[in-house]
Design an enzyme around this catalytic site. Sequence first.
Site, mmCIF file in Angstrom:
data_model
loop_
_atom_site.group_PDB
_atom_site.id
_atom_site.type_symbol
_atom_site.label_atom_id
_atom_site.label_comp_id
_atom_site.label_asym_id
_atom_site.label_seq_id
_atom_site.Cartn_x
_atom_site.Cartn_y
_atom_site.Cartn_z
ATOM 1 N N ARG A 15 0.581 -1.402 -0.082
ATOM 2 C CA ARG A 15 -0.380 -0.278 0.468
ATOM 3 C C ARG A 15 1.285 1.055 0.400
ATOM 4 O O ARG A 15 2.337 1.312 0.733
ATOM 5 C CB ARG A 15 -0.856 0.393 1.405
ATOM 6 C CG ARG A 15 0.092 0.284 2.740
ATOM 7 C CD ARG A 15 -0.850 0.084 3.796
ATOM 8 N NE ARG A 15 -0.929 -0.270 4.948
ATOM 9 C CZ ARG A 15 -0.456 1.120 6.248
ATOM 10 N NH1 ARG A 15 -0.617 1.695 5.745
ATOM 11 N NH2 ARG A 15 -0.035 -0.013 7.227
ATOM 12 N N CYS A 41 2.743 -16.058 12.397
ATOM 13 C CA CYS A 41 3.358 -15.345 12.361
ATOM 14 C C CYS A 41 4.029 -14.412 13.038
ATOM 15 O O CYS A 41 3.482 -13.861 13.788
ATOM 16 C CB CYS A 41 2.724 -15.291 11.051
ATOM 17 S SG CYS A 41 4.174 -14.092 9.894
ATOM 18 N N ASP A 88 -6.211 -8.164 13.372
ATOM 19 C CA ASP A 88 -5.026 -7.140 13.779
ATOM 20 C C ASP A 88 -5.379 -7.495 14.938
ATOM 21 O O ASP A 88 -5.380 -5.780 15.890
ATOM 22 C CB ASP A 88 -4.967 -5.963 12.839
ATOM 23 C CG ASP A 88 -3.452 -5.710 12.909
ATOM 24 O OD1 ASP A 88 -2.864 -5.763 13.733
ATOM 25 O OD2 ASP A 88 -3.208 -4.373 11.965
ATOM 26 N N TRP A 104 5.853 -2.725 10.634
ATOM 27 C CA TRP A 104 5.337 -3.857 8.608
ATOM 28 C C TRP A 104 6.103 -3.131 7.782
ATOM 29 O O TRP A 104 5.465 -2.648 6.559
ATOM 30 C CB TRP A 104 3.767 -3.091 8.299
ATOM 31 C CG TRP A 104 3.027 -3.244 10.031
ATOM 32 C CD1 TRP A 104 2.369 -2.499 11.107
ATOM 33 C CD2 TRP A 104 2.407 -4.812 10.686
ATOM 34 N NE1 TRP A 104 1.398 -3.460 11.977
ATOM 35 C CE2 TRP A 104 1.491 -4.263 11.491
ATOM 36 C CE3 TRP A 104 2.572 -6.356 10.550
ATOM 37 C CZ2 TRP A 104 1.173 -5.444 12.515
ATOM 38 C CZ3 TRP A 104 2.206 -7.363 11.027
ATOM 39 C CH2 TRP A 104 1.494 -7.157 12.780
ATOM 40 N N TYR A 160 -8.067 -7.583 8.465
ATOM 41 C CA TYR A 160 -7.846 -7.210 7.092
ATOM 42 C C TYR A 160 -7.664 -8.260 6.565
ATOM 43 O O TYR A 160 -8.155 -9.258 7.375
ATOM 44 C CB TYR A 160 -5.890 -7.154 7.796
ATOM 45 C CG TYR A 160 -5.451 -7.869 7.989
ATOM 46 C CD1 TYR A 160 -5.613 -8.178 9.369
ATOM 47 C CD2 TYR A 160 -5.053 -8.864 7.083
ATOM 48 C CE1 TYR A 160 -4.155 -9.103 9.743
ATOM 49 C CE2 TYR A 160 -3.747 -10.375 7.380
ATOM 50 C CZ TYR A 160 -4.007 -9.571 9.162
ATOM 51 O OH TYR A 160 -3.161 -11.436 8.915
ATOM 52 N N LYS A 177 6.648 -3.931 2.602
ATOM 53 C CA LYS A 177 6.250 -2.908 1.421
ATOM 54 C C LYS A 177 7.711 -2.616 1.523
ATOM 55 O O LYS A 177 8.062 -1.814 -0.295
ATOM 56 C CB LYS A 177 5.249 -2.285 1.899
ATOM 57 C CG LYS A 177 5.691 -1.188 2.909
ATOM 58 C CD LYS A 177 4.205 -0.428 3.310
ATOM 59 C CE LYS A 177 3.507 -1.713 4.494
ATOM 60 N NZ LYS A 177 3.546 -1.670 5.062
ATOM 61 N N GLU A 234 -1.944 0.959 12.368
ATOM 62 C CA GLU A 234 -1.933 0.513 10.724
ATOM 63 C C GLU A 234 -1.847 2.118 10.553
ATOM 64 O O GLU A 234 -1.648 2.350 9.328
ATOM 65 C CB GLU A 234 -2.657 -0.426 10.434
ATOM 66 C CG GLU A 234 -2.633 -2.284 10.703
ATOM 67 C CD GLU A 234 -1.318 -2.565 9.954
ATOM 68 O OE1 GLU A 234 -1.144 -2.376 8.663
ATOM 69 O OE2 GLU A 234 -1.293 -3.460 10.696
HETATM 70 C C1 FAD Z 1 1.594 -11.909 10.031
HETATM 71 C C2 FAD Z 1 2.277 -10.420 9.461
HETATM 72 C C3 FAD Z 1 1.900 -9.665 9.125
HETATM 73 C C4 FAD Z 1 2.367 -8.642 8.218
HETATM 74 N N1 FAD Z 1 2.366 -8.213 7.683
HETATM 75 C C5 FAD Z 1 2.656 -7.642 6.099
HETATM 76 C C6 FAD Z 1 1.829 -6.450 5.205
HETATM 77 O O1 FAD Z 1 0.766 -6.928 5.310
HETATM 78 N N2 FAD Z 1 3.109 -5.501 4.803
HETATM 79 C C7 FAD Z 1 3.971 -5.804 4.722
HETATM 80 O O2 FAD Z 1 4.617 -4.654 4.413
HETATM 81 N N3 FAD Z 1 4.915 -5.771 6.035
HETATM 82 C C8 FAD Z 1 3.760 -7.433 6.363
HETATM 83 N N4 FAD Z 1 4.672 -7.728 7.791
HETATM 84 C C9 FAD Z 1 5.966 -7.425 8.077
HETATM 85 C C10 FAD Z 1 6.915 -7.909 7.583
HETATM 86 O O3 FAD Z 1 6.427 -8.938 6.694
HETATM 87 C C11 FAD Z 1 8.381 -7.826 8.444
HETATM 88 O O4 FAD Z 1 8.840 -6.111 8.099
HETATM 89 C C12 FAD Z 1 9.314 -8.474 6.946
HETATM 90 O O5 FAD Z 1 9.146 -9.476 6.558
HETATM 91 C C13 FAD Z 1 10.269 -8.252 7.911
HETATM 92 O O6 FAD Z 1 11.620 -8.771 6.728
HETATM 93 P P1 FAD Z 1 13.240 -8.461 7.350
HETATM 94 O O7 FAD Z 1 13.982 -9.196 7.230
HETATM 95 O O8 FAD Z 1 13.229 -7.839 7.807
HETATM 96 O O9 FAD Z 1 13.394 -9.479 8.204
HETATM 97 P P2 FAD Z 1 13.343 -11.095 9.227
HETATM 98 O O10 FAD Z 1 12.502 -12.409 8.186
HETATM 99 O O11 FAD Z 1 12.547 -11.892 10.317
HETATM 100 O O12 FAD Z 1 14.473 -11.410 9.309
HETATM 101 C C14 FAD Z 1 15.630 -11.267 10.077
HETATM 102 C C15 FAD Z 1 16.865 -12.723 9.640
HETATM 103 O O13 FAD Z 1 17.956 -12.338 10.978
HETATM 104 C C16 FAD Z 1 18.469 -13.853 11.527
HETATM 105 N N5 FAD Z 1 18.665 -13.614 12.387
HETATM 106 C C17 FAD Z 1 18.501 -12.733 13.723
HETATM 107 N N6 FAD Z 1 19.052 -13.367 14.511
HETATM 108 C C18 FAD Z 1 21.049 -13.257 14.085
HETATM 109 C C19 FAD Z 1 21.497 -14.122 15.186
HETATM 110 N N7 FAD Z 1 22.138 -13.546 16.137
HETATM 111 N N8 FAD Z 1 22.423 -14.864 14.125
HETATM 112 C C20 FAD Z 1 22.429 -14.640 12.496
HETATM 113 N N9 FAD Z 1 20.749 -14.188 11.643
HETATM 114 C C21 FAD Z 1 20.391 -13.835 12.727
HETATM 115 C C22 FAD Z 1 16.470 -14.511 11.305
HETATM 116 O O14 FAD Z 1 17.005 -15.869 11.540
HETATM 117 C C23 FAD Z 1 16.118 -13.803 10.014
HETATM 118 O O15 FAD Z 1 15.884 -15.089 9.154
HETATM 119 C C24 FAD Z 1 3.710 -8.532 9.132
HETATM 120 C C25 FAD Z 1 3.994 -8.991 9.349
HETATM 121 C C26 FAD Z 1 3.249 -10.681 10.224
HETATM 122 C C27 FAD Z 1 4.213 -11.140 10.821
#
Ligand code: FAD
Length: 393
Positions: A57, A325, A280, A353, A262, A356, A105
């Site tokens: 969005r 999740c 949510d 979140w 949602y 995006k 949100e």
């Molecule tokens: C139910 C749900 C619905 C959502 N809906 C939306 C949505 O509609 N729109 C939107 O924009 N966002 C949404 N989000 C948020 C979005 O999914 C997250 O912001 C995004 O996926 C996070 O990605 P990331 O890479 O930051 O974190 P993660 O995918 O958590 O990656 C972090 C990585 O770091 C690794 N790690 C951590 N610590 C260490 C360590 N010490 N050593 C080595 N590796 C490590 C972990 O294992 C993991 O793989 C949603 C989230 C959830 C849970």
Amino acid sequence: MTQSNPAGYDLIVIGAGPVGLATAWHAARRGHPVLVLEQFDPLTERGSSGGAERQWRLQYAQEDLTRLAVAARPLWRELEAAGERRLIHETGSLWFGDTQQATNEGQIAGAAAVLDRVGVRYEWLTAKEIEHRFPFTGLPAAYEGFYQPDGGMIDVRATRWVLFEQAQRAGAVINAPSRVHEVLPDDAGVTVRTADASYRAEKVVIAAGGFADPLLERLGITLDVELLEMTTCSFRLRDPGADLPTWFAFERATDEDTNLFYGFGRNPWSAEDLVRAGPDFEDRTLTSLHEPGHGPDQRHLRRIAGWVTEHLPLLEPTPVRPATCRIALPRDPARQFYLGPAGDRIVVQSAGWGFKYVPLFGRACAELALDSTTSFDLGRMALTGTPTTKAEG
Ligand SMILES: Cc1cc2nc3c(=O)[nH]c(=O)nc-3n(C[C@H](O)[C@H](O)[C@H](O)COP(=O)(O)OP(=O)(O)OC[C@H]3O[C@@H](n4cnc5c(N)ncnc54)[C@H](O)[C@@H]3O)c2cc1C
């Protein structure tokens, strides 16, 4: 303990979630030696990036966040071109309900005002018009909202796969499983320690999502976040030919919960006649993302099933594929995310979140680490202090 790559890396990225991989991709494309360390496997479902889809969005009640979403669009296109796959599907985004209700949100009235200021198109709709155009029913007459046609959904697994492939193709080395225990900056660089290896780099990006706390604590950094386990599920479409946009219902909180719901339309990349929807509700807190989960919350499943029964007759009312999740969210809704430098050698992105913004956060983290500056306005996400721009909703 082995001293891997004694020459050292320009950049070590901790976490191979989508933000970490996007960071590695941007840095490696610029010719920098990059190492990514991931504690699980790179496409793990144990972080915050599990599942099939996320809402895409442009609308926010904060103007800078809408401008960042607009700026993320060409970066998504660039990633789609590199991976030769469509990742964002503009199936439309519908927000409706109590237009003044402020939530984590956003808020309908504030977001519409921002869309006006930024010049993003949308259609304002009454409850009757929403029911006429979309398969919702029984909405309170006072409900209003808007349809923003450029919103839609993100193909999560395809995005993660494309980033994994592109980061490696650009030259990034991905070590997994390899859990980082310690990050030690000094005047000449940073030492990163796992259980059996020690690495050196000029700079480090901590993109560890909701797992960031233990690493940051040792650096004297505290992020004010809440760790939550959210319940999700899907519903079967009664009419396999019908569809709906992504939607968010802003309702007045009840005594029991936030009363926010949602959902999605059909996944354009899948032949299934299931659509995901969920409550949510931010009431299931965890002390660590390593903690075993509680599983889908039965009350939350009943609440979303009740909402679907009342307002979405297009869907069979029985939830299927209940799942959970995990997410870290800043306690201050005006902040929304953490992204910024922590000293001269470390950059941190965590919480919010944020799917995006994945390609934008990746580029910003790479720029902040390698150039010590970025052109993106990330002021509200700075690690210390309170956000300078308040939420308008
Ligand atoms: C139910 C749900 C619905 C959502 N809906 C939306 C949505 O509609 N729109 C939107 O924009 N966002 C949404 N989000 C948020 C979005 O999914 C997250 O912001 C995004 O996926 C996070 O990605 P990331 O890479 O930051 O974190 P993660 O995918 O958590 O990656 C972090 C990585 O770091 C690794 N790690 C951590 N610590 C260490 C360590 N010490 N050593 C080595 N590796 C490590 C972990 O294992 C993991 O793989 C949603 C989230 C959830 C849970």
